[in-house]
Design an enzyme around this catalytic site. Sequence first.
Site, PDB file in Angstrom:
ATOM      1  N   VAL A   1       6.128 -12.951  22.460  1.00 18.59           N
ATOM      2  CA  VAL A   1       6.748 -11.889  22.585  1.00 18.59           C
ATOM      3  C   VAL A   1       5.353 -11.374  23.639  1.00 18.59           C
ATOM      4  O   VAL A   1       5.836  -9.697  24.086  1.00 18.59           O
ATOM      5  CB  VAL A   1       7.613 -10.727  21.784  1.00 18.59           C
ATOM      6  CG1 VAL A   1       8.372 -11.552  21.248  1.00 18.59           C
ATOM      7  CG2 VAL A   1       6.523 -10.951  20.550  1.00 18.59           C
TER       8      VAL A   1
ATOM      9  N   TYR B   1      -3.046  -3.778  11.135  1.00 18.46           N
ATOM     10  CA  TYR B   1      -1.946  -4.127  10.163  1.00 18.46           C
ATOM     11  C   TYR B   1      -1.313  -2.511  10.407  1.00 18.46           C
ATOM     12  O   TYR B   1       0.123  -2.540  11.547  1.00 18.46           O
ATOM     13  CB  TYR B   1      -1.320  -4.378   9.363  1.00 18.46           C
ATOM     14  CG  TYR B   1       0.307  -4.356   9.077  1.00 18.46           C
ATOM     15  CD1 TYR B   1       0.788  -5.137   9.998  1.00 18.46           C
ATOM     16  CD2 TYR B   1       0.437  -3.324   8.161  1.00 18.46           C
ATOM     17  CE1 TYR B   1       1.971  -4.987   9.045  1.00 18.46           C
ATOM     18  CE2 TYR B   1       1.874  -4.146   8.209  1.00 18.46           C
ATOM     19  CZ  TYR B   1       2.806  -4.734   8.195  1.00 18.46           C
ATOM     20  OH  TYR B   1       3.679  -4.287   8.287  1.00 18.46           O
TER      21      TYR B   1
ATOM     22  N   LYS C   1       1.311  -0.168  13.427  1.00 18.15           N
ATOM     23  CA  LYS C   1       2.999   0.183  13.321  1.00 18.15           C
ATOM     24  C   LYS C   1       2.919   1.079  13.460  1.00 18.15           C
ATOM     25  O   LYS C   1       3.636   1.892  13.571  1.00 18.15           O
ATOM     26  CB  LYS C   1       2.823  -0.593  11.841  1.00 18.15           C
ATOM     27  CG  LYS C   1       3.124  -1.731  11.549  1.00 18.15           C
ATOM     28  CD  LYS C   1       4.467  -2.138  12.210  1.00 18.15           C
ATOM     29  CE  LYS C   1       4.588  -4.058  11.539  1.00 18.15           C
ATOM     30  NZ  LYS C   1       5.940  -4.159  12.216  1.00 18.15           N
TER      31      LYS C   1
END
Length: 268
Positions: free
Chosen positions: A76, A174, A178
Amino acid sequence: MTDTTPLPASLPISEQTVLVTGGGRGVGTHLVRAFAQQGARVIINYRSSHAAATALAAELEVEHGAGRVIALEADVTDREAVDRIVADATAHFGTEITTVVSNALPAFSFNGDDRPKAADIGWDDVAAQFEGTVRGALNTVQAVLPGMRARGFGRVITVGTNLFQHPVVPYHDYTAAKAALLSLTRTLAHDLGPDGITVNMISGGLLRTTDASAATPDAVFEYIAAASPLRRVTTPREFADAALFFASEWSRAVTGQNLVVDGGLVNN
């Protein structure tokens, strides 16, 4: 007096064509299963999980009918690859993609004992998470946007985390990615609302158990269960159920929101 204001566009899940990125493993498989069980046409996007993704597609086609599920490979972060699978899926199903679940996750392990600490984490670690999480979501939304606009309908669901509200374990790379994805979710919601497209996030806590949480010590799961009002750890299936809500007609007036699905551990 009867309210004659027209309702926003909606489409039953059984008539939706759903792209789940990172659908070949982990929580992605539960998202794929949830939509297939509701009768949707589903595209399982994968990057390296070819065997698992194709096996899942074959299994679901037996359960729900031939031609209803297809597995397509794409990284992606590569816009051309995403454009290709969108074109392939549109040709396969004979209709535009109506719904995207942006779930693809860069390689990551929820192992608090082995995480990069504040003093030594490198920018490469952070950049890798931004690349996969934020760039991947943007590429996917932009690739399906012409079809959604043509229909005057679209559902975009991003996958977040409760860690930026309650960093029980400080995964710096991470969590930062997010949090940026939540910001993108809200700005996209504002920009795409006039086109009949809603954009929302579902944020889980630690789920028991996915590929990413396989390395998590039992003591962490026990701590989370004890601290949650439901006194248990949320399952991947329960998390996937929340995605169905954002895709359904019941959420047609909901956009730009972050729904935390963690058994009540975080209240926002």
